[in-house]
Design a protein around this motif. Structure first.
Motif, PDB file in Angstrom:
ATOM      1  N   ALA A   1       0.831  -1.211   0.000  1.00 47.29           N
ATOM      2  CA  ALA A   1       0.000   0.000   0.000  1.00 47.29           C
ATOM      3  C   ALA A   1       0.864   1.259   0.000  1.00 47.29           C
ATOM      4  O   ALA A   1       0.574   2.230  -0.713  1.00 47.29           O
ATOM      5  CB  ALA A   1      -0.930  -0.014   1.221  1.00 47.29           C
ATOM      6  N   ALA A   2       1.932   1.272   0.810  1.00 49.66           N
ATOM      7  CA  ALA A   2       2.825   2.434   0.841  1.00 49.66           C
ATOM      8  C   ALA A   2       3.515   2.632  -0.506  1.00 49.66           C
ATOM      9  O   ALA A   2       3.611   3.764  -1.010  1.00 49.66           O
ATOM     10  CB  ALA A   2       3.865   2.258   1.953  1.00 49.66           C
ATOM     11  N   GLN A   3       3.985   1.549  -1.097  1.00 49.03           N
ATOM     12  CA  GLN A   3       4.614   1.658  -2.409  1.00 49.03           C
ATOM     13  C   GLN A   3       3.634   2.156  -3.456  1.00 49.03           C
ATOM     14  O   GLN A   3       4.000   2.930  -4.346  1.00 49.03           O
ATOM     15  CB  GLN A   3       5.190   0.306  -2.813  1.00 49.03           C
ATOM     16  N   LYS A   4       2.376   1.725  -3.344  1.00 47.72           N
ATOM     17  CA  LYS A   4       1.365   2.184  -4.293  1.00 47.72           C
ATOM     18  C   LYS A   4       1.115   3.681  -4.141  1.00 47.72           C
ATOM     19  O   LYS A   4       0.976   4.402  -5.141  1.00 47.72           O
ATOM     20  CB  LYS A   4       0.070   1.406  -4.072  1.00 47.72           C
ATOM     21  N   GLU A   5       1.055   4.177  -2.907  1.00 49.78           N
ATOM     22  CA  GLU A   5       0.872   5.611  -2.686  1.00 49.78           C
ATOM     23  C   GLU A   5       2.037   6.400  -3.259  1.00 49.78           C
ATOM     24  O   GLU A   5       1.849   7.438  -3.902  1.00 49.78           O
ATOM     25  CB  GLU A   5       0.710   5.884  -1.190  1.00 49.78           C
TER      26      GLU A   5
ATOM     27  N   GLU B   1       4.221   9.881  -7.505  1.00 52.06           N
ATOM     28  CA  GLU B   1       5.186  10.123  -8.568  1.00 52.06           C
ATOM     29  C   GLU B   1       4.505  10.257  -9.919  1.00 52.06           C
ATOM     30  O   GLU B   1       4.889  11.118 -10.736  1.00 52.06           O
ATOM     31  CB  GLU B   1       6.202   8.982  -8.598  1.00 52.06           C
ATOM     32  N   GLU B   2       3.493   9.444 -10.167  1.00 53.83           N
ATOM     33  CA  GLU B   2       2.774   9.556 -11.423  1.00 53.83           C
ATOM     34  C   GLU B   2       2.041  10.888 -11.540  1.00 53.83           C
ATOM     35  O   GLU B   2       2.029  11.507 -12.608  1.00 53.83           O
ATOM     36  CB  GLU B   2       1.786   8.398 -11.550  1.00 53.83           C
ATOM     37  N   GLN B   3       1.415  11.341 -10.438  1.00 52.01           N
ATOM     38  CA  GLN B   3       0.736  12.639 -10.472  1.00 52.01           C
ATOM     39  C   GLN B   3       1.717  13.786 -10.695  1.00 52.01           C
ATOM     40  O   GLN B   3       1.447  14.711 -11.463  1.00 52.01           O
ATOM     41  CB  GLN B   3      -0.035  12.839  -9.163  1.00 52.01           C
ATOM     42  N   ALA B   4       2.890  13.707 -10.015  1.00 52.90           N
ATOM     43  CA  ALA B   4       3.894  14.756 -10.211  1.00 52.90           C
ATOM     44  C   ALA B   4       4.416  14.754 -11.641  1.00 52.90           C
ATOM     45  O   ALA B   4       4.608  15.804 -12.257  1.00 52.90           O
ATOM     46  CB  ALA B   4       5.049  14.554  -9.225  1.00 52.90           C
ATOM     47  N   SER B   5       4.631  13.568 -12.200  1.00 54.64           N
ATOM     48  CA  SER B   5       5.092  13.478 -13.580  1.00 54.64           C
ATOM     49  C   SER B   5       4.043  14.020 -14.549  1.00 54.64           C
ATOM     50  O   SER B   5       4.373  14.748 -15.497  1.00 54.64           O
ATOM     51  CB  SER B   5       5.417  12.024 -13.911  1.00 54.64           C
TER      52      SER B   5
END
Length: 497
Positions: free
Chosen positions: A395-399, A404-408
């Motif tokens: 779950a932490a890795q998914k967050e 990172e995807e949103q920032a990208s």
């Protein structure tokens, strides 16, 4: 208004089709509904089991060696653990265990084969005499019922049998070729079973852990524990079955030797192998000893051999099975009989061989799940704790990945608007080069007279005028005099598109 009148009013308000269905539901008893609900579910389960067995029968060349390797792995696990304690690598220990097994079987077959060759050579005359005695016994028995059987009729029957064999030689040859093909499949299956056995002994736990990971995470500890308990029960069954088979073989073999029945050692080995089919196997192989006693030594010796076989079977059924086998796998004798019968009906002798081991595995695994024993199992608890920790980490890795995807995505969007600012809905149009990122065009602020006059009038020198650079004032209205070139411009004049 009573209840019946209310129901009548409700039925009148319903549409005709709904009212008819309601009357049908009211007429069908509750027990019939429950029986119907159970019936179609049971039919679906039986169809699933039937289709599964039909599919497995088409891969028997793969399935049977795997089952044989699994049974041998549970049986040879203690010997493999001994080699591992002696600092053998696990693969080397598995290969050494396999070599010990092959050496034991080869030595036993050599001893049995030698006994068979010697025994048949010695009992050839006894078999011939026994056959004549059987013919004489048949004649006497038939005469007792008023039927006469002469030697000429016996010879004629033998001649008819030879003629039948000659006339059907092609069919017999085809059957022999089929047997040869089956023998080839047996050899291939044996090689596959021995090769699989090495890896079951060396990496059995890793293979099981890999298979468990295909189960849902929340059910994984229970399934893992059920599999371990079932495997333990299977190993206990195999070791106890070896002990029971040994007792049957020793009992019938010693009895045959004491009664003077030929081929006592091969009969004992045959009884040992046949005893792995519970209840049925020992009886069938014991019948071979009775036939040998009848042919070689006569009817009286055969009856004594029957008594020996029945005595051994009673010891097994009343002492060994309840005390030893019952504690190991906890299977009722009726369940054993039904399992052997069902296995024989579905898959022949292979089904009879594997029916009880599979039943023992399923029985122990089911009891583990039904009683929820994994809640008190330390290994299952440790696995459940590990699964929760892994779930939290995932779950932490998914967050982090989503952030990172949103920032990208935001960075890509910003660069896109910077490249083509005219498409930005927050801007009014295409901006000039060098303009601010906000899209607002810089405008010139209006300048007051004071700023303009201060910026354009010459700097005052000390001692000139009032000495403080005072502004000139109009003598008429007191307002500051505005120079001609210093007239303030409108505010909107400084905006440039």
């Amino acid at each position: 208004m009573n209840t019946a009148e209310k129901f009548e009013l409700m039925e009148e308000d319903l549409p005709p089709r709904m009212a008819e269905e309601q009357r049908i539901q009211d007429d069908v008893p509750w027990g019939i509904r429950i029986a119907a609900a159970w019936s179609w579910r049971v039919i679906i389960i039986l169809l699933f089991v039937g289709v599964l067995i039909w599919l497995l029968s088409h891969i028997s060349l793969l399935l049977i060696p795997l089952l044989v390797a699994a049974l041998l792995a549970t049986l040879l696990r203690p010997l493999h653990n001994v080699f591992v304690k002696w600092k053998f690598p696990r693969v080397v220990a598995a290969i050494t265990t396999l070599l010990v097994l092959i050496g034991f079987v080869a030595g036993l077959l050599y001893l049995v084969g030698q006994q068979l060759v010697t025994g048949f050579a010695e009992m050839a005359t006894q078999v011939e005499e026994g056959l004549f005695e059987l013919v004489a016994l048949a004649e006497e028995t038939a005469a007792g019922f008023g039927v006469e059987i002469s030697s000429a009729q016996v010879n004629q029957g033998l001649e008819d049998g030879l003629t039948y064999l000659q006339d059907n030689s092609e069919a017999i040859l085809g059957g022999a070729m089929s047997i040869g093909s089956t023998a080839g499949n047996v050899v291939v299956g044996l090689i596959l079973a021995l090769f699989t056995l090495i890896f079951f002994l060396a990496d059995g736990r890793k293979i099981w852990d890999f298979l468990v990971f295909f189960a849902p995470g929340k059910h994984r500890p229970a399934i893992h524990g059920a599999g371990r308990r079932g495997w333990t029960a299977l190993g206990s069954y195999m070791r106890v079955q070896v002990f029971v088979a040994g007792v049957d073989a020793v009992g019938i073999g010693v009895g045959a030797a004491l009664l003077g029945v030929p081929l006592a050692l091969p009969v004992a080995v045959l009884v040992f192998l046949g005893s792995f089919i519970p209840i049925v196997g020992a009886v069938a192989t014991g019948a071979v000893a009775v036939i040998l006693a009848l042919v070689a030594n006569g009817l009286g010796n055969a009856l004594l051999m029957v008594g020996v076989v029945l005595l051994v079977q009673q010891i097994e059924s009343n002492i060994l099975q309840p005390i030893v086998m019952g504690k190991a796998v906890r299977l009722h004798p009726l369940a054993v009989i039904l399992a052997v019968t069902a296995g024989t009906t579905l898959l022949g002798i292979v089904g009879a061989l594997f029916a009880v081991p599979v039943l023992a595995f399923v029985n122990r695994a089911a009891r583990y799940l039904v009683k929820e024993e994994w809640r008190g199992d330390p290994e299952a608890k440790a696995m459940e704790k590990l699964e929760k920790e892994e779930a939290i980490k995932r779950a932490a890795q998914k967050e982090v990945q989503e952030a990172e995807e949103q920032a990208s995505l935001a960075n890509i969007t910003r660069r896109f608007w910077e490249t083509i600012p005219g498409l930005d809905p927050e801007r009014r149009g295409f901006g000039r080069r060098g303009e601010s990122d906000s899209g607002q065009v810089p405008r010139t602020e209006p300048q007051t007279f004071t700023e303009t006059h201060t910026r354009t009038r010459p700097e005052s020198h000390p001692g000139s005028g009032d000495g403080a650079g005072s502004r000139a004032e109009d003598s008429h209205d007191g307002r500051p005099a505005i120079a001609e070139d210093e007239t303030p411009r409108p505010e909107n004049e400084g905006r440039r598109e």
